[in-house]
Design an enzyme around this catalytic site. Structure first.
Site, PDB file in Angstrom:
ATOM      1  CG  HIS A  23     -46.666 127.428 -16.573  1.00 25.19           C
ATOM      2  ND1 HIS A  23     -46.347 126.216 -16.017  1.00 25.19           N
ATOM      3  CD2 HIS A  23     -46.472 128.354 -15.595  1.00 25.19           C
ATOM      4  CE1 HIS A  23     -45.976 126.386 -14.752  1.00 25.19           C
ATOM      5  NE2 HIS A  23     -46.043 127.682 -14.473  1.00 25.19           N
ATOM      6  CD  GLU A  24     -47.140 132.334 -16.044  1.00 28.90           C
ATOM      7  OE1 GLU A  24     -47.914 132.688 -15.134  1.00 28.90           O
ATOM      8  OE2 GLU A  24     -46.007 131.877 -15.824  1.00 28.90           O
TER       9      GLU A  24
END
Length: 462
Positions: A23-24
């Site tokens: 996600h990051e």
């Protein structure tokens, strides 16, 4: 038992850490692409366990002690001194970019979770998945399905016109139509070497899943159908059990259908259920003389499993005393292009299903007690990895889709809330004040904590 808990926690941490990293990475790569300086890339919160930075002007990579989140810190005007000569000229800060670029940077985190799910399902379809035909093996007495007289041995071909090739597609189609007044099941049945097709209309009441005579969250079992994967019929001269009361004694020829609301699919699932519940009170659903009974028994701690036989005072039932009817699955493998197409379709279906489930939750058709939390995720991670790498990849894909979707919720502390702030800024012509934003962060954080407590409570009560 303690070891099982330990491994569940380990795989839970690995699962969450991996999905948060993905996600990051979405935010990180999008920021880099649009020329925004990334000051920090952190996996986890709290005290720093490990960090690395090539030089003072580069990104600092961090691993923190609490692996239940993460963040990417982008250069902002607040990070630049107002007295600095570059305060008005620097163009590598987040807020110096156009709103559409900032929107892409924010949205890329959830998008990466969806892309990651497609990659995982592509691997699953290329490795090969066991496919069980949806053939009805058993129908519970007095259940919804029994009342419409579907013959045992029928194969479910479609639900409301949607083709069903395995039990998973049956389950998803039922859940898609959970709030409908009825569903139409089309079947094929063989009778005296004659094959015939027939459709059945199943009427559904409001909250039928919670009102089912079989207390389970599996919609197939709630309708009254036991999948044709494994059937165990007790036929023993001696049964070693610890009944909680005299009324809970298992008798010869009782058909054991569920243990703690879980169907017995095969010997591996039976062994795992016994191991997971050793020394604890268990509920058995059995059929006796065409009636369903709920028996409470305790499996004692001493057990040993060898070659599919329970030995050394397992105090359950022994393999030689079980009459098994088993169907072998078909292992389907796909080429890369076909696997990608199937993975895309699978991800889209699950995304739509998750959105629909949330609407059902809000509308009251699904109870809030059905929400799962971190304990359920930890148990799912542990069980799936023990079942095989393919099952873990599928579990990882489902959680990744859910993580991506949840982050799109219009809650200020999440990506969806930040996108809402951008939309307001575009309409209003200026961003919301810091005071309003900070207040919204406090409220949204409180909401997330409340949801976390609620889902954890649901997990514990289960």
């Amino acid at each position: 038992m303690v070891l099982d808990y330990f491994w569940n926690i380990v795989f839970f941490i690995l699962t969450i850490s991996l999905l948060i990293t993905v996600h990051e990475c979405g935010h990180f790569l999008a920021a880099r692409f649009f020329g925004v300086k990334v000051e920090k890339f952190s996996i986890g919160f709290g005290p720093i366990v490990w960090s690395w930075q090539a030089n003072k002007d580069s990104t600092e990579y961090i691993i923190s002690i609490i692996p239940l989140g993460g963040y990417v810190k982008l250069l902002d005007k607040s990070s630049i001194s107002s007295d600095s000569e570059s305060y008005h000229t620097r163009n590598d800060s987040f807020h110096s970019k156009d709103s559409w670029k900032r929107g892409i940077i924010i949205a890329m985190g959830p998008i990466f979770n969806i892309i990651f799910s497609i990659i995982l399902y592509t691997l699953v379809f290329m490795i090969g998945v066991p496919v069980y035909k949806p053939i009805i093996n058993y129908i519970f007495p007095n259940s919804i399905v029994e009342k419409i007289n579907i013959p045992v041995g029928s194969e479910i071909k479609s639900i409301n016109g949607i083709k069903t090739v395995d039990w998973e597609s049956v389950r998803l189609n039922i859940l898609h139509n959970i709030n409908k007044e009825k569903i139409v099941i089309s079947t094929i049945c063989v009778n005296n070497d004659e094959i015939y097709e027939k459709s059945y209309v199943i009427p559904l009441s409001i909250n039928w899943l919670d009102k089912s005579i079989i207390k389970t969250q599996d919609p197939i079992i709630a309708l009254g159908v036991l999948p044709c994967i494994f059937r165990a019929t007790l036929n023993a001269s001696e049964i070693k059990l610890h009944p909680v009361s005299e009324q809970d004694t298992l008798q010869i020829n009782d058909k054991i259908l569920l243990i703690n609301k879980l169907p017995i699919y095969n010997w591996q699932s039976l062994i795992q259920i016994v191991k997971n519940n050793s020394g604890q009170s268990c509920q058995l659903v059995v059929e006796r003389d065409k009636h369903l009974l709920y028996l409470n028994v305790v499996l004692i701690d001493n057990y040993e499993v060898d070659s599919g036989k329970f030995l050394k005072n397992i105090n359950f039932f022994l393999a030689p005393d079980i009459v098994c009817k088993s169907i072998k699955p078909v292992i389907r493998t796909d080429e890369l292009f076909t696997a990608i197409l199937k993975a895309c379709n699978k991800t889209i279906d699950l995304f739509i299903f998750t959105v629909n489930a949330l609407f059902q939750l809000v509308s009251g058709n699904v109870r809030i007690t059905n929400l799962h939390g971190p304990i359920a995720i930890a148990q799912g991670a542990g069980k799936s990895i023990h079942s095989g790498i393919n099952y873990y990849l599928m579990f990882l894909a489902v959680v990744s889709i859910n993580l991506g979707l949840i982050n799109l919720f219009p809650i200020p502390i999440l990506d969806g809330g930040q996108l809402c702030f951008l939309l307001i800024e575009k309409i209003k012509g200026s961003p919301l004040s810091k005071k309003i934003q900070n207040f919204s962060y406090i409220i949204s954080f409180a909401i997330l904590i409340l949801i976390m407590v609620l889902t954890t409570y649901n997990d514990i009560t289960r």
